[in-house]
Design an enzyme around this catalytic site. Structure first.
Site, PDB file in Angstrom:
ATOM      1  CG  HIS A  98     -22.269  21.254  -2.018  1.00 48.86           C
ATOM      2  ND1 HIS A  98     -22.034  22.388  -1.280  1.00 48.86           N
ATOM      3  CD2 HIS A  98     -21.406  20.313  -1.545  1.00 48.86           C
ATOM      4  CE1 HIS A  98     -21.090  22.154  -0.393  1.00 48.86           C
ATOM      5  NE2 HIS A  98     -20.692  20.895  -0.531  1.00 48.86           N
ATOM      6  CG  ASP A 103     -23.442  22.802   9.277  1.00 44.34           C
ATOM      7  OD1 ASP A 103     -22.910  21.686   9.430  1.00 44.34           O
ATOM      8  OD2 ASP A 103     -22.948  23.703   8.582  1.00 44.34           O
ATOM      9  NE  ARG A 125     -18.048  17.329  11.447  1.00 46.08           N
ATOM     10  CZ  ARG A 125     -18.361  17.629  10.179  1.00 46.08           C
ATOM     11  NH1 ARG A 125     -19.334  18.474   9.916  1.00 46.08           N
ATOM     12  NH2 ARG A 125     -17.734  17.061   9.192  1.00 46.08           N
ATOM     13  CB  SER A 129     -22.081  19.168   7.707  1.00 45.54           C
ATOM     14  OG  SER A 129     -21.582  20.432   7.413  1.00 45.54           O
ATOM     15  CE  LYS A 135     -23.298  23.601   5.208  1.00 45.40           C
ATOM     16  NZ  LYS A 135     -21.992  23.509   5.796  1.00 45.40           N
TER      17      LYS A 135
HETATM   18  N1  URA Z   1     -18.396  21.133   3.965  1.00 43.00           N
HETATM   19  C1  URA Z   1     -19.410  21.279   4.825  1.00 43.00           C
HETATM   20  O1  URA Z   1     -20.272  22.129   4.656  1.00 43.00           O
HETATM   21  N2  URA Z   1     -19.455  20.468   5.891  1.00 43.00           N
HETATM   22  C2  URA Z   1     -18.538  19.507   6.123  1.00 43.00           C
HETATM   23  O2  URA Z   1     -18.654  18.793   7.094  1.00 43.00           O
HETATM   24  C3  URA Z   1     -17.480  19.371   5.214  1.00 43.00           C
HETATM   25  C4  URA Z   1     -17.444  20.196   4.126  1.00 43.00           C
END
Ligand code: URA
Length: 435
Positions: free
Chosen positions: A82, A161, A168, A183, A187
């Protein structure tokens, strides 16, 4: 439990229990915690922070809000990567086939570009026919056939999320390290992986401009992953200037294929190989990082990595011949050069204005519901440390719609600083956090 007591406890700087956090997250699906209560709690978390335990509890509750994909039928350790996002960051398209060709199953769930940063899904979708919206059965099928799969977040993965991220965005609570860490990790951990390599970017083109914030985010995400028994390595990398030379969706596919063919710009190839080697090490396919690097280099030189990418493209409905004949990829109708106003060395090439210019041309979006133009973008002719002559091109813009061309050209001009001093570009990799 009552939401108001939980909000008050966090507002006053208290620590929430795992049960309180679980109850609040559960309230999203139950419908007994109102949007305004969650938005108040998000602001309290942004202002007062969260401990490592609270952040892990939030991540777990968000992860459990949907399905946790079972990939146990696939032998071997499944590893994903990621990136926190940057400009010209196309490493996923390069490293996923490399790691898969080296024997590591790569189940990758990626995102779309937002603001000045690009997204892997938009890049892949510039390949004619390529589908990123597979369901979980399709996800497993492609992983079985190709040893890798690259899709977008499905409705089943961490739905809490999706809700919280939208909230947010609307309540100025995105910039919170525990909320970002939870967050991202909720995932990733729902994907069914055993290991994860994180590329946490810092610099003017990154989400975390300051090095200390990038380090804190990397440490928070590593802590969450390890508390769940996962193998995690994080690299903190420099996003002061764009990665590689091409920025824009189909242009980045072209540059990725050039890298998989053994060419491509050195900064991009070096980082992609290093991240792939970390994946191979976490996946247990090498005993040392040195051995993993040799394996990754070998699968590029032998053409196995490019072949893997071709298989993936075909398995996800894309036209694999477009990887050999780039004229089959979306191509912009017009081009405009930005030339150097003087002779000298590129002292600085700021990533943010380059990403912004690409977005103005239509390659990116300012709202999640907007489409993108896959053909447009820009190609850099010079990067930090390069010598340029007055009047020589610094960058070529590829565009279809001239409406915001003047603004995009001005952004590209502002990104470059030229001066008389020779300089060597700084290393891309700043630090490595490993077990
Ligand atoms: N990417 C995400 O998936 N979540 C965040 O809060 C910020 C960047």
């Amino acid at each position: 439990m009552r939401a108001v007591d939980i909000i008050r406890a966090k507002r006053d700087g208290g620590t929430l229990s795992a049960e309180q956090i679980e109850w609040m997250v559960g309230g999203i699906a139950r419908g007994d915690v109102a949007d305004y209560q969650w938005s108040a709690l998000l602001m309290a978390i942004l202002l007062k922070g969260m401990s490592g335990e609270e952040t892990s509890a939030l991540t777990m509750a968000m992860m459990r809000s949907g399905s946790i994909v079972d990939l146990s039928m696939f032998p071997g350790l499944k590893v994903d990567k990621h990136s926190t996002g940057g400009v010209g960051d196309k490493t996923s398209l390069i490293l996923a086939p490399i790691a898969a060709a080296a024997g590591v199953p790569v189940p990758m769930v990626s995102g779309r570009g937002l603001g000045h940063t690009g997204g892997t899904l938009d890049k892949l979708e510039s390949i004619p026919g390529f589908r990123t919206d597979l369901d979980l059965d399709g996800y497993r099928r492609v992983l079985r056939e190709c040893g890798l799969v690259m899709i977008g977040q499905t409705a089943e993965i961490a739905p809490a999320d999706k809700y919280l991220y939208g909230m947010r965005d609307a309540t100025a609570t995105v910039e919170s390290i525990p909320l970002i860490a939870a967050s991202i990790m909720s995932k990733k951990l729902a994907e069914g992986i055993d290991g994860l390599v994180l590329d946490v970017k810092t610099g003017n083109g990154a989400f975390m401009a300051k090095l200390e914030d990038a380090r804190a985010l990397a440490e928070a995400m590593c802590g969450i992953g390890r508390s769940m028994g996962k193998r995690i390595t994080a690299l903190i990398t420099r996003m002061e200037q764009p990665l590689g030379l091409m920025v824009g969706n189909s242009l980045e596919v072209i540059e990725s294929v050039e890298c998989l063919n053994g060419g491509g710009p050195k900064d991009l190839m070096d980082l992609s190989l290093e991240l792939a080697a970390e994946m191979v090490l976490l996946g247990g396919k090498a005993k040392s990082l040195e051995e993993a690097r040799t394996t990754c280099r070998r699968v590029v030189d032998s053409g196995e990595a490019l072949e893997r990418f071709r298989r993936l493209v075909a398995a996800q409905g894309g036209d694999p011949t477009s990887l050999d004949d780039f004229s089959r990829l979306p191509t912009a109708r017009s081009r405009e050069d930005v030339v150097s106003p003087e002779s000298g060395y590129v002292q600085r090439l700021a990533a943010w204005p380059i990403g912004h210019a690409t977005m103005l041309l239509g390659a990116g979006r300012t709202r999640m519901d907007q489409g993108v133009d896959h053909a447009v973008g820009l190609c850099l002719q010079a990067k930090e440390g390069d010598f340029v002559k007055s009047g020589e091109p610094l960058c070529t813009l590829h565009y279809n719609d001239a409406t915001r061309l003047t603004e995009a050209v001005a952004a590209v001009r502002s990104a470059f600083q030229i001066g008389p001093e020779p300089l060597s570009p700084a290393d891309v990799i700043i630090d490595r956090l490993a077990d």
